[in-house]
Enzyme design. Structure first.
Site, PDB file in Angstrom:
ATOM      1  N   HIS A 178       1.375   3.916   1.900  1.00  0.00           N
ATOM      2  CA  HIS A 178       1.985   4.614   3.045  1.00  0.00           C
ATOM      3  C   HIS A 178       3.509   4.624   2.933  1.00  0.00           C
ATOM      4  O   HIS A 178       4.112   3.648   2.487  1.00  0.00           O
ATOM      5  CB  HIS A 178       1.548   3.972   4.368  1.00  0.00           C
ATOM      6  CG  HIS A 178       0.108   4.239   4.696  1.00  0.00           C
ATOM      7  ND1 HIS A 178      -0.618   3.481   5.586  1.00  0.00           N
ATOM      8  CD2 HIS A 178      -0.747   5.199   4.235  1.00  0.00           C
ATOM      9  CE1 HIS A 178      -1.850   3.954   5.665  1.00  0.00           C
ATOM     10  NE2 HIS A 178      -1.956   4.992   4.854  1.00  0.00           N
ATOM     11  N   ASP A 208      -0.420  -4.125   5.918  1.00  0.00           N
ATOM     12  CA  ASP A 208      -1.102  -3.648   7.123  1.00  0.00           C
ATOM     13  C   ASP A 208      -2.560  -4.111   7.146  1.00  0.00           C
ATOM     14  O   ASP A 208      -3.438  -3.419   7.676  1.00  0.00           O
ATOM     15  CB  ASP A 208      -1.028  -2.116   7.214  1.00  0.00           C
ATOM     16  CG  ASP A 208       0.380  -1.639   7.566  1.00  0.00           C
ATOM     17  OD1 ASP A 208       1.283  -2.488   7.714  1.00  0.00           O
ATOM     18  OD2 ASP A 208       0.578  -0.417   7.673  1.00  0.00           O
ATOM     19  N   HIS A 265      -7.620  -0.894   5.147  1.00  0.00           N
ATOM     20  CA  HIS A 265      -6.571  -0.072   5.782  1.00  0.00           C
ATOM     21  C   HIS A 265      -6.283   1.126   4.871  1.00  0.00           C
ATOM     22  O   HIS A 265      -6.270   2.268   5.310  1.00  0.00           O
ATOM     23  CB  HIS A 265      -5.312  -0.914   6.005  1.00  0.00           C
ATOM     24  CG  HIS A 265      -4.155  -0.137   6.549  1.00  0.00           C
ATOM     25  ND1 HIS A 265      -4.125   0.344   7.838  1.00  0.00           N
ATOM     26  CD2 HIS A 265      -2.997   0.263   5.971  1.00  0.00           C
ATOM     27  CE1 HIS A 265      -2.996   1.005   8.021  1.00  0.00           C
ATOM     28  NE2 HIS A 265      -2.298   0.979   6.918  1.00  0.00           N
ATOM     29  N   ASP A 293       5.987   4.272   4.875  1.00  0.00           N
ATOM     30  CA  ASP A 293       6.817   3.248   5.507  1.00  0.00           C
ATOM     31  C   ASP A 293       6.751   1.903   4.769  1.00  0.00           C
ATOM     32  O   ASP A 293       7.345   0.916   5.209  1.00  0.00           O
ATOM     33  CB  ASP A 293       6.470   3.098   7.002  1.00  0.00           C
ATOM     34  CG  ASP A 293       5.006   2.777   7.256  1.00  0.00           C
ATOM     35  OD1 ASP A 293       4.147   3.235   6.493  1.00  0.00           O
ATOM     36  OD2 ASP A 293       4.733   2.056   8.233  1.00  0.00           O
ATOM     37  N   HIS A 294       6.046   1.875   3.639  1.00  0.00           N
ATOM     38  CA  HIS A 294       6.003   0.677   2.792  1.00  0.00           C
ATOM     39  C   HIS A 294       6.489   0.985   1.373  1.00  0.00           C
ATOM     40  O   HIS A 294       7.119   0.149   0.743  1.00  0.00           O
ATOM     41  CB  HIS A 294       4.572   0.117   2.736  1.00  0.00           C
ATOM     42  CG  HIS A 294       4.068  -0.289   4.096  1.00  0.00           C
ATOM     43  ND1 HIS A 294       4.092  -1.583   4.550  1.00  0.00           N
ATOM     44  CD2 HIS A 294       3.570   0.465   5.124  1.00  0.00           C
ATOM     45  CE1 HIS A 294       3.634  -1.620   5.799  1.00  0.00           C
ATOM     46  NE2 HIS A 294       3.306  -0.395   6.163  1.00  0.00           N
ATOM     47  N   HIS A 300       0.840  -1.209   0.000  1.00  0.00           N
ATOM     48  CA  HIS A 300       0.000   0.000   0.000  1.00  0.00           C
ATOM     49  C   HIS A 300       0.868   1.250   0.000  1.00  0.00           C
ATOM     50  O   HIS A 300       2.088   1.170   0.123  1.00  0.00           O
ATOM     51  CB  HIS A 300      -1.012  -0.003   1.142  1.00  0.00           C
ATOM     52  CG  HIS A 300      -0.438   0.023   2.530  1.00  0.00           C
ATOM     53  ND1 HIS A 300       0.343  -0.982   3.057  1.00  0.00           N
ATOM     54  CD2 HIS A 300      -0.538   0.950   3.521  1.00  0.00           C
ATOM     55  CE1 HIS A 300       0.680  -0.673   4.299  1.00  0.00           C
ATOM     56  NE2 HIS A 300       0.166   0.494   4.607  1.00  0.00           N
ATOM     57  N   HIS A 326       4.372  -5.128   9.995  1.00  0.00           N
ATOM     58  CA  HIS A 326       4.923  -4.537  11.223  1.00  0.00           C
ATOM     59  C   HIS A 326       5.115  -5.594  12.304  1.00  0.00           C
ATOM     60  O   HIS A 326       4.367  -6.571  12.364  1.00  0.00           O
ATOM     61  CB  HIS A 326       3.974  -3.473  11.801  1.00  0.00           C
ATOM     62  CG  HIS A 326       3.879  -2.221  10.997  1.00  0.00           C
ATOM     63  ND1 HIS A 326       4.692  -1.126  11.225  1.00  0.00           N
ATOM     64  CD2 HIS A 326       3.079  -1.887   9.957  1.00  0.00           C
ATOM     65  CE1 HIS A 326       4.375  -0.163  10.366  1.00  0.00           C
ATOM     66  NE2 HIS A 326       3.396  -0.607   9.580  1.00  0.00           N
TER      67      HIS A 326
HETATM   68 ZN   LIG Z   1      -0.113   1.491   6.559  1.00  0.00          ZN
END
Ligand SMILES: [Zn+2]
Length: 277
Positions: free
Chosen positions: A56, A134, A110, A58-59, A54, A173
């Site tokens: 975001h 996530d 998400h 941090d991905h 996705h 995560h």
């Molecule tokens: Zn996320």
């Protein structure tokens, strides 16, 4: 097929899926590109594609840098907002990289464009793997930031829950201990939750990842996959599985806000919009 687990940032995972004979590799959510490239070089791998769960940061943050380093690299994902996206994929689409197969599983909730990836190798006895970003965590599930309980119910029961039970679960995560503390609140008498929490705390102390689990294990201790269990229904005061899931997620949101544990400078950056949660 070998999956290399790489811990990055505060509690994220990026992964390399390696075809051992040819040393071709796929990266999943490579948000720290220089770390990934170091490993690719050291292990003499050829990186052929990136699978992004996705958008975001941090991905997806590493995609642009990897594209610059490796011209022709394919960056797959299900959302136009993904940095460096070259190939948008849709639900049930299958990709093939030599003997490695990938089935894209659209799992919106998400984020509206979230994709999970089910991966297996031809003529190989190894269990298949699913990269759940996530959406599904070990003993937990992602926040419903851009979707509904109805959507997450479909994700957990159909898209992911119907995969072979031996499928290894690699999530986005390391939230396992925190998730299991909540699972214990939901089902205080569940022996599997108690055992898993003891194990996960020991792994945490040794700084070792708790991924992968298997789907079979998740059904034993993950409350978000146990919506028809009496204890989970009692905790939520609901019986309809979608309503059980909705209340469970609301209770988890209240349980312990991870933001409260962040250092003050990070909280300020979040407030000013310099960082996206
Ligand atoms: Zn996320």
């Amino acid at each position: 097929m070998r999956v290399k687990v790489i811990s990055i940032l505060e509690d994220n995972y990026m992964y390399l899926v390696i075809e051992e004979q040819t040393k071709q590799a796929l990266a999943v959510d490579p948000a720290v590109p220089h770390r990934l490239l170091e490993i690719v070089k050291r292990e003499e791998l050829t990186l052929v594609a990136v699978l992004t769960t996705h958008h975001h940061w941090d991905h997806a943050h590493g995609n642009e840098a990897l594209l610059k380093e490796i011209p022709g690299l394919k960056v797959y994902g299900g959302d136009e907002r993904i940095d460096g996206l070259t190939d948008k994929v849709t639900d049930a689409q299958e990709l093939k990289f030599n003997s490695i197969n990938v089935r894209c599983l659209f799992t919106p909730c998400h984020t509206a464009g979230h994709m999970c990836y089910f991966v297996w190798e031809d003529e190989c006895a190894d269990a298949p793997a699913v990269f759940t970003g996530d959406t599904l965590f070990i003993a937990g599930c992602g926040k419903f930031l851009e979707g509904s309980a109805e959507q997450m119910y479909r994700n957990l029961t159909q898209a992911l829950g119907s995969l072979p039970q031996e499928t290894k679960v690699f999530c986005g995560h390391e939230y396992t201990v925190k998730n299991l503390k909540f699972a214990l609140l939901v089902e205080p008498d569940n022996k599997k939750v108690q055992e898993m929490l003891t194990w996960a705390r020991a792994r945490d102390d040794e700084d070792k990842p708790t991924v992968p689990s298997t789907l079979r294990e998740e059904f034993q201790y993950n409350p978000f996959l146990r919506l028809t269990e009496e204890g989970v229904q009692k905790f939520t005061g609901k019986t309809d599985p979608v309503e059980v899931l909705r209340v469970l997620r609301q209770e988890k949101d209240k349980f312990k806000k991870p933001k409260e544990r962040l250092p003050p400078q990070v909280l300020l950056a979040l407030k000013w919009g310099l960082l996206r949660p």
